[in-house]
Every structure is written in C-alpha cells, then in structure tokens.
Write a protein that holds these residues in place. Structure first.
Motif, PDB file in Angstrom:
ATOM      1  N   SER A  16      20.414 -17.650 -12.898  1.00  0.00           N
ATOM      2  CA  SER A  16      19.824 -17.440 -11.584  1.00  0.00           C
ATOM      3  C   SER A  16      20.572 -16.340 -10.852  1.00  0.00           C
ATOM      4  O   SER A  16      21.633 -15.892 -11.306  1.00  0.00           O
ATOM      5  CB  SER A  16      19.859 -18.740 -10.773  1.00  0.00           C
ATOM      6  OG  SER A  16      19.155 -18.591  -9.555  1.00  0.00           O
ATOM      7  N   ASP A  47      16.547 -13.059  -2.576  1.00  0.00           N
ATOM      8  CA  ASP A  47      16.702 -14.227  -1.715  1.00  0.00           C
ATOM      9  C   ASP A  47      17.593 -13.865  -0.535  1.00  0.00           C
ATOM     10  O   ASP A  47      17.156 -13.848   0.614  1.00  0.00           O
ATOM     11  CB  ASP A  47      17.294 -15.384  -2.514  1.00  0.00           C
ATOM     12  CG  ASP A  47      17.580 -16.609  -1.644  1.00  0.00           C
ATOM     13  OD1 ASP A  47      16.979 -16.710  -0.552  1.00  0.00           O
ATOM     14  OD2 ASP A  47      18.392 -17.468  -2.053  1.00  0.00           O
ATOM     15  N   ARG A 104      11.520 -13.375  -8.359  1.00  0.00           N
ATOM     16  CA  ARG A 104      11.996 -14.433  -7.463  1.00  0.00           C
ATOM     17  C   ARG A 104      11.671 -15.810  -8.025  1.00  0.00           C
ATOM     18  O   ARG A 104      12.511 -16.716  -7.999  1.00  0.00           O
ATOM     19  CB  ARG A 104      11.354 -14.251  -6.076  1.00  0.00           C
ATOM     20  CG  ARG A 104      11.979 -15.110  -4.990  1.00  0.00           C
ATOM     21  CD  ARG A 104      11.273 -14.921  -3.668  1.00  0.00           C
ATOM     22  NE  ARG A 104      11.317 -13.542  -3.212  1.00  0.00           N
ATOM     23  CZ  ARG A 104      10.260 -12.743  -3.125  1.00  0.00           C
ATOM     24  NH1 ARG A 104       9.054 -13.187  -3.473  1.00  0.00           N
ATOM     25  NH2 ARG A 104      10.380 -11.514  -2.682  1.00  0.00           N
ATOM     26  N   GLU A 105      10.473 -15.955  -8.561  1.00  0.00           N
ATOM     27  CA  GLU A 105      10.073 -17.221  -9.157  1.00  0.00           C
ATOM     28  C   GLU A 105      10.974 -17.553 -10.353  1.00  0.00           C
ATOM     29  O   GLU A 105      11.364 -18.714 -10.551  1.00  0.00           O
ATOM     30  CB  GLU A 105       8.617 -17.153  -9.608  1.00  0.00           C
ATOM     31  CG  GLU A 105       8.105 -18.427 -10.278  1.00  0.00           C
ATOM     32  CD  GLU A 105       6.687 -18.252 -10.803  1.00  0.00           C
ATOM     33  OE1 GLU A 105       5.770 -18.818 -10.193  1.00  0.00           O
ATOM     34  OE2 GLU A 105       6.520 -17.548 -11.832  1.00  0.00           O
ATOM     35  N   GLU A 138      14.286 -18.904  -9.208  1.00  0.00           N
ATOM     36  CA  GLU A 138      14.136 -20.278  -8.728  1.00  0.00           C
ATOM     37  C   GLU A 138      14.051 -21.268  -9.881  1.00  0.00           C
ATOM     38  O   GLU A 138      14.499 -22.410  -9.766  1.00  0.00           O
ATOM     39  CB  GLU A 138      12.891 -20.383  -7.846  1.00  0.00           C
ATOM     40  CG  GLU A 138      12.997 -19.629  -6.524  1.00  0.00           C
ATOM     41  CD  GLU A 138      11.691 -19.582  -5.774  1.00  0.00           C
ATOM     42  OE1 GLU A 138      10.669 -20.045  -6.332  1.00  0.00           O
ATOM     43  OE2 GLU A 138      11.685 -19.092  -4.620  1.00  0.00           O
ATOM     44  N   LYS A 139      13.481 -20.821 -11.008  1.00  0.00           N
ATOM     45  CA  LYS A 139      13.327 -21.694 -12.178  1.00  0.00           C
ATOM     46  C   LYS A 139      14.475 -21.538 -13.179  1.00  0.00           C
ATOM     47  O   LYS A 139      14.415 -22.057 -14.284  1.00  0.00           O
ATOM     48  CB  LYS A 139      11.998 -21.388 -12.872  1.00  0.00           C
ATOM     49  CG  LYS A 139      10.778 -21.735 -12.039  1.00  0.00           C
ATOM     50  CD  LYS A 139       9.488 -21.461 -12.816  1.00  0.00           C
ATOM     51  CE  LYS A 139       8.268 -21.900 -12.020  1.00  0.00           C
ATOM     52  NZ  LYS A 139       7.005 -21.665 -12.767  1.00  0.00           N
TER      53      LYS A 139
END
Length: 306
Positions: A232, A237, A282-283, A286-287
């Motif tokens: 990550s 962010d 960004r996704e 987050e994952k």
C-alpha cells in the motif's frame, strides 16, 4: 489530501549518491545534464498553487531538485502568501545564508527541513561551513519565528559510512543549540543510539527537531529489482505531485513521470485526480494491491502496513 509537491526545479547543486540527481551527474556529461535542468515558469507556478489550494492545505517545493536555486524563489514565496497554503520547505541548506531572510519573513512558511545527511559526502570544510549556516538559521528562527518548525534530518541511520559525520553533526548541534535545549538543561543529550523505528524525532529547542530515519531507495523501472504486487501507499491519499513541466504524478517519488495522470496546464487538479488511472491506483492501495510497475519495484511503500 494534506499536500501537493510542486517541483519548481529539478536542478541541484549537489550530487549525492543516494539521489537520482547524483546518479544523473555521474552518468551524463555536463552538457547533456545541463539540458535536463529545468526551472518552472512563473505562470505555471501560479497555476500550480491556485490548483493546489482546491485540494490541499500544504505544499512542498520539490520532488527532485534544490528549490532555493530557482531564480524566482523569493517571488514564489510572495505569491504563496496570497493563498491559504502553507509551505513545508525541504532544502539541502547550502544556500541558506542567501535566502534565510526571505524564508523567515514569509508567514506562509510553516516548516523547513534541512537534509543534513547530504553533507556526509562533502569535503569536511564545506560540510562544516554549510552546517554552521544552517544552525545559525535555526538560532534566528527560534528567536524571530517561534511558530515555524525546523527539522534537521539525518536520513542515513544504518549507513556505517556516515557515522563519523553524524557524530560531528551532533557535536556541533550541541555546541550551537545545546545550551538552550531542555535536554541539555535536564542533563539528557541526544545521541544516535536513541533512534528507533517508532521514535524518529527529538526536540532540540523550541520547534527545532532532529529527525532521524533510514535511507530509502528511489523507485525505478528496473528489471533487476525484486518486485511485489502486494502493498500500500499514501500516494493520492495524503499527497500528489506536480513536476517542473506541469505533469501531475501520483507519487512524490515519481521524479521521471512514470505515473503521469495529466498536465496541470490542461486540466484542473480535481479533474486529474478523478481520472480513471488515478481512481484505479487509489483503489489498489486501499485493497493492498500495487497495480503500477513502478510501485511494484518501490521499497518505500513497504513502510506502510495494511
């Protein structure tokens, strides 16, 4: 979003081994390297800060480069004062005697970070001269700008070749700033042994701090590097970056524009951050997925857990 990194120049007056600027200097001829040293135009800078103010509260003046080398550095500070943005300035400190007044008189400057670990690779006389100027700035800042934070960075923990410089650095800090510090008054002295991954910042006096950290490796699209698709990052962010030519990149370490999302001269920052590429990256973060090859070869993102 907390900050936008605005690379007002990619030029630097040092050639540190740990920085891409130093690598370029060792591999290129002076003529070819000079062609790649660019300075952001005043018009593009005004566009950058206007757009930055729509998404963030703070700006930096670098991705690569030494920002105080920009011929319009003082004017850029004045332009920044007309916005609600606050500046966190990172500098190698070699020009601080020349630009200190502009910095101290600018209310938009919230924090100044000095990369003093760079001096470990300089001739000792030059290193001590630069450090003396930096510490004199600290004394003046403590007296005239008690609201401003100053970080003296030693981002070389674990590098044995830097130990001699680090000890010299700490001795000079104690000599010039130690008499005013709470640590000195209580009999406690800052030392290199105090560093740990959870305790990196130590107060010297007022809002002046010693900040220690380990070196990190700049990410590159290099087939020889170990890659990982799991991980990550705080890119997109907490921050985004704008290179000297207006390209918007997802990460403050993407100095070569591998993750270009758009150009600030053509689109608003809000539009660029809403692009399909930005949303996908960004996704992924987050994952806990590293979707771009540059991210997959980045070791800095390993500092962030799930």
């Amino acid at each position: 979003m907390n900050a936008v990194y605005i690379e007002i120049t990619n030029a630097c007056n040092l050639s540190c081994s740990f920085c891409p600027c130093g690598k370029a200097a060792s591999e290129a001829s002076p003529i070819s390297l000079e062609k790649h040293r660019m300075f952001m135009s005043a018009e593009l800078f005004e566009r950058c800060i206007a757009e930055s103010a729509t998404v963030a509260d703070n700006v930096y003046f670098h991705v690569l480069g030494e920002p105080t080398l920009h011929p319009d550095f003082g004017q850029f500070l004045k332009k920044l004062e007309k916005t609600p943005l606050k500046l966190n300035l990172t500098t190698n400190g070699t020009t601080i005697a020349r630009v200190s007044q502009s910095i101290l008189e600018c209310p938009a400057v919230r924090q100044v970070n000095f990369s003093t670990h760079a001096y470990a690779e300089l001739p000792r006389d030059a290193a001590m001269r630069h450090l003396q100027n930096v510490l004199e700035f600290c004394k003046t800042a403590n007296a005239t700008r008690p609201d401003m934070y100053v970080n003296l960075r030693l981002w070389n923990v674990g590098d044995a070749t830097s130990n001699s410089w680090n000890e010299t650095f700490l001795a000079k800090v104690r000599e010039i700033l130690g008499n005013n510090s709470e640590e000195a008054a209580s009999g406690t002295q800052i030392s290199l042994s105090h560093f740990c991954s959870r305790h990196k910042s130590f107060n010297i006096t007022g809002r002046i701090y010693l900040h220690q950290d380990s070196r990190f490796e700049w990410p590159e699209l290099d087939e020889t590097r170990v890659k990982s698709t799991a991980g990550s990052c705080r890119a997109l962010d907490t921050h985004v970056a704008i290179l000297h030519d207006g390209r918007v990149v997802a990460c403050c370490l993407d100095y070569s524009g591998q993750m270009t999302l758009g150009n600030i001269a053509d689109q608003s920052l809000v539009e660029i951050l809403s692009s399909p590429t930005a949303k996908s990256l960004r996704e992924g973060f987050e994952k806990h997925e590293l979707r771009h090859p540059l991210c997959q070869s980045c070791t800095f993102c390993k500092r962030f857990g799930k």
